[in-house]
Design a protein around this motif. Structure first.
Motif, PDB file in Angstrom:
ATOM      1  N   MET A   1      22.856  23.446  14.591  1.00 35.76           N
ATOM      2  CA  MET A   1      24.240  23.889  14.521  1.00 35.76           C
ATOM      3  C   MET A   1      24.625  24.732  15.738  1.00 35.76           C
ATOM      4  SD  MET A   1      25.855  22.663  11.974  1.00 35.76           S
ATOM      5  CE  MET A   1      27.238  23.782  11.877  1.00 35.76           C
ATOM      6  N   ARG A   2      23.686  25.569  16.192  1.00 38.65           N
ATOM      7  CA  ARG A   2      23.985  26.410  17.348  1.00 38.65           C
ATOM      8  C   ARG A   2      24.224  25.569  18.596  1.00 38.65           C
ATOM      9  NH1 ARG A   2      19.761  31.548  16.851  1.00 38.65           N
ATOM     10  NH2 ARG A   2      20.623  32.370  14.876  1.00 38.65           N
ATOM     11  N   THR A   3      23.470  24.474  18.713  1.00 37.75           N
ATOM     12  CA  THR A   3      23.668  23.596  19.867  1.00 37.75           C
ATOM     13  C   THR A   3      25.060  22.992  19.851  1.00 37.75           C
ATOM     14  OG1 THR A   3      21.311  23.065  19.939  1.00 37.75           O
ATOM     15  CG2 THR A   3      22.826  21.547  21.050  1.00 37.75           C
ATOM     16  N   TYR A   4      25.496  22.532  18.662  1.00 39.85           N
ATOM     17  CA  TYR A   4      26.834  21.963  18.549  1.00 39.85           C
ATOM     18  C   TYR A   4      27.902  23.024  18.806  1.00 39.85           C
ATOM     19  CZ  TYR A   4      24.699  17.785  16.538  1.00 39.85           C
ATOM     20  OH  TYR A   4      23.951  16.649  16.346  1.00 39.85           O
ATOM     21  N   ALA A   5      27.657  24.235  18.327  1.00 39.35           N
ATOM     22  CA  ALA A   5      28.626  25.310  18.545  1.00 39.35           C
ATOM     23  C   ALA A   5      28.749  25.637  20.027  1.00 39.35           C
ATOM     24  CB  ALA A   5      28.221  26.554  17.759  1.00 39.35           C
TER      25      ALA A   5
ATOM     26  N   ARG B   1      31.941  37.704  23.178  1.00 34.82           N
ATOM     27  CA  ARG B   1      32.577  38.621  24.113  1.00 34.82           C
ATOM     28  C   ARG B   1      33.059  37.821  25.318  1.00 34.82           C
ATOM     29  NH1 ARG B   1      29.369  43.827  25.991  1.00 34.82           N
ATOM     30  NH2 ARG B   1      29.851  44.306  23.808  1.00 34.82           N
ATOM     31  N   ALA B   2      34.323  38.013  25.693  1.00 32.50           N
ATOM     32  CA  ALA B   2      34.865  37.301  26.852  1.00 32.50           C
ATOM     33  C   ALA B   2      34.217  37.827  28.115  1.00 32.50           C
ATOM     34  CB  ALA B   2      36.381  37.493  26.917  1.00 32.50           C
ATOM     35  N   GLY B   3      34.241  36.987  29.150  1.00 29.36           N
ATOM     36  CA  GLY B   3      33.702  37.398  30.431  1.00 29.36           C
ATOM     37  C   GLY B   3      32.358  36.771  30.686  1.00 29.36           C
ATOM     38  N   ARG B   4      31.560  37.437  31.509  1.00 30.84           N
ATOM     39  CA  ARG B   4      30.264  36.891  31.883  1.00 30.84           C
ATOM     40  C   ARG B   4      29.372  36.795  30.662  1.00 30.84           C
ATOM     41  NH1 ARG B   4      27.483  39.668  36.898  1.00 30.84           N
ATOM     42  NH2 ARG B   4      29.430  38.799  37.753  1.00 30.84           N
ATOM     43  N   GLY B   5      28.739  35.627  30.513  1.00 30.14           N
ATOM     44  CA  GLY B   5      27.837  35.413  29.390  1.00 30.14           C
ATOM     45  C   GLY B   5      28.540  35.066  28.116  1.00 30.14           C
ATOM     46  N   SER B   6      29.855  34.785  28.174  1.00 32.83           N
ATOM     47  CA  SER B   6      30.593  34.494  26.954  1.00 32.83           C
ATOM     48  C   SER B   6      30.360  33.098  26.454  1.00 32.83           C
ATOM     49  CB  SER B   6      32.094  34.670  27.198  1.00 32.83           C
ATOM     50  OG  SER B   6      32.558  33.701  28.148  1.00 32.83           O
ATOM     51  N   GLY B   7      29.828  32.232  27.276  1.00 31.27           N
ATOM     52  CA  GLY B   7      29.647  30.845  26.874  1.00 31.27           C
ATOM     53  C   GLY B   7      30.839  29.964  27.213  1.00 31.27           C
ATOM     54  N   LEU B   8      31.957  30.604  27.674  1.00 32.65           N
ATOM     55  CA  LEU B   8      33.109  29.814  28.072  1.00 32.65           C
ATOM     56  C   LEU B   8      32.892  29.266  29.470  1.00 32.65           C
ATOM     57  CD1 LEU B   8      36.091  32.049  26.891  1.00 32.65           C
ATOM     58  CD2 LEU B   8      35.252  29.961  25.851  1.00 32.65           C
ATOM     59  N   PRO B   9      33.330  28.042  29.733  1.00 30.29           N
ATOM     60  CA  PRO B   9      33.157  27.471  31.063  1.00 30.29           C
ATOM     61  C   PRO B   9      34.076  28.173  32.033  1.00 30.29           C
ATOM     62  CG  PRO B   9      34.518  26.043  29.732  1.00 30.29           C
ATOM     63  CD  PRO B   9      34.038  27.146  28.825  1.00 30.29           C
ATOM     64  N   PRO B  10      33.686  28.289  33.317  1.00 30.73           N
ATOM     65  CA  PRO B  10      34.586  28.884  34.300  1.00 30.73           C
ATOM     66  C   PRO B  10      35.835  28.026  34.476  1.00 30.73           C
ATOM     67  CG  PRO B  10      32.761  27.784  35.385  1.00 30.73           C
ATOM     68  CD  PRO B  10      32.461  27.768  33.905  1.00 30.73           C
ATOM     69  N   ILE B  11      36.954  28.666  34.744  1.00 28.60           N
ATOM     70  CA  ILE B  11      38.190  27.921  34.976  1.00 28.60           C
ATOM     71  C   ILE B  11      38.094  27.192  36.288  1.00 28.60           C
ATOM     72  CG2 ILE B  11      40.647  28.201  35.407  1.00 28.60           C
ATOM     73  CD1 ILE B  11      40.702  30.507  33.533  1.00 28.60           C
ATOM     74  N   GLN B  12      38.322  25.910  36.216  1.00 27.28           N
ATOM     75  CA  GLN B  12      38.232  25.070  37.402  1.00 27.28           C
ATOM     76  C   GLN B  12      39.491  24.236  37.503  1.00 27.28           C
ATOM     77  OE1 GLN B  12      34.756  22.744  36.907  1.00 27.28           O
ATOM     78  NE2 GLN B  12      33.353  24.426  37.218  1.00 27.28           N
ATOM     79  N   SER B  13      39.843  23.905  38.712  1.00 29.59           N
ATOM     80  CA  SER B  13      40.996  23.033  38.913  1.00 29.59           C
ATOM     81  C   SER B  13      40.593  21.604  38.785  1.00 29.59           C
ATOM     82  CB  SER B  13      41.609  23.249  40.293  1.00 29.59           C
ATOM     83  OG  SER B  13      42.125  24.566  40.382  1.00 29.59           O
TER      84      SER B  13
END
Length: 244
Positions: free
Chosen positions: A1-5, A232-244
């Motif tokens: 489940m963690r992998t899918y998340a 937590r937002a920011g570094r290490g948040s798991g969100l991909p960097p914004i790219q064009s």
């Protein structure tokens, strides 16, 4: 489940952040164009199913390849909201609400309409080209397709889904939608499926132009980036960097 998340967070995290805040703060009033589009589609569906309404809707919003080009271009904007008679209207309404809604929140209403129109127009013009090439050409169409009504809102929905997914880093989603359209043509080779592919090619050009225009610039987002729940937002948040 963690992998899918983690995969879901990487795929849809930025898109989720762009959509969540305006919806949370304003609800449906944040989607005026989408609400109007859903209402107009439902109204046209009702009218064209009445004995007195079919002909008027066809006159103002049905586009066929056999129509004069000038007349087809005049009808094309309204044709985005004329659903197919042989398909359940609830499916079309749900697609418009979801895809147009996400696009409006991310891109704004006028960009959403512009991309939807380009996708629909690409399918309309392809139908004319395909019939000119003939049924035996690689990308041709039989002459009987000249009398078939164009796709309605589906080409716009497909085009918007791919553009928004690509623009906000959901590349697997954009690829899945594209693959589904290819499979549709392979399984059921009809005018609608080929018009969907034409719409995707037109949107691909828009994606390329957008990439060139926004190179090294942040994504267009009408809301500030929001935190994914529980992270937590920011570094290490798991969100991909914004790219064009």
């Amino acid at each position: 489940m963690r992998t899918y998340a983690r995969w879901a967070r990487a795929e849809w995290g930025v898109l989720y952040a762009a959509v969540r805040e305006p919806l949370r703060e304003r609800g449906l009033p944040a989607l005026p164009m989408t609400v109007a589009a859903v209402g107009l589609t439902a109204l046209l569906q009702y009218v064209q199913n009445q004995p007195w309404g079919y002909r008027p809707v066809q006159l103002v919003g049905a586009v066929r390849a056999e129509d004069p080009l000038a007349l087809a271009l005049l009808r094309t904007p309204l044709s985005l909201f004329v659903p197919a008679l042989d398909l359940p209207v609830w499916g079309a309404l749900a697609q418009i609400l979801l895809v147009f809604g996400v696009a409006e929140l991310c891109l704004g209403w006028w960009r959403t309409l512009a991309i939807a129109y380009v996708a629909t127009l690409a399918g309309t013009l392809y139908a004319r080209l395909g019939i000119t090439l003939g049924a035996h050409a690689p990308f041709g169409l039989p002459w009987t397709d000249a009398q078939v009504v164009d796709t309605g809102p589906s080409a716009a929905v497909v085009g918007l889904a791919v553009f928004v997914s690509w623009r906000y880093g959901a590349y697997a989603t954009a690829g899945a939608v594209t693959l589904a359209m290819v499979v549709e043509v392979l399984v059921k080779e009809n005018l609608a499926g080929k018009e969907h592919l034409a719409a995707l090619m037109a949107v691909g050009v828009l994606c390329l132009l957008s990439a060139l225009r926004h190179h090294d610039r942040p994504l267009p987002c009408r809301a500030p980036r929001q935190r994914w729940p529980g992270r937590r937002a920011g570094r290490g948040s798991g969100l991909p960097p914004i790219q064009s």
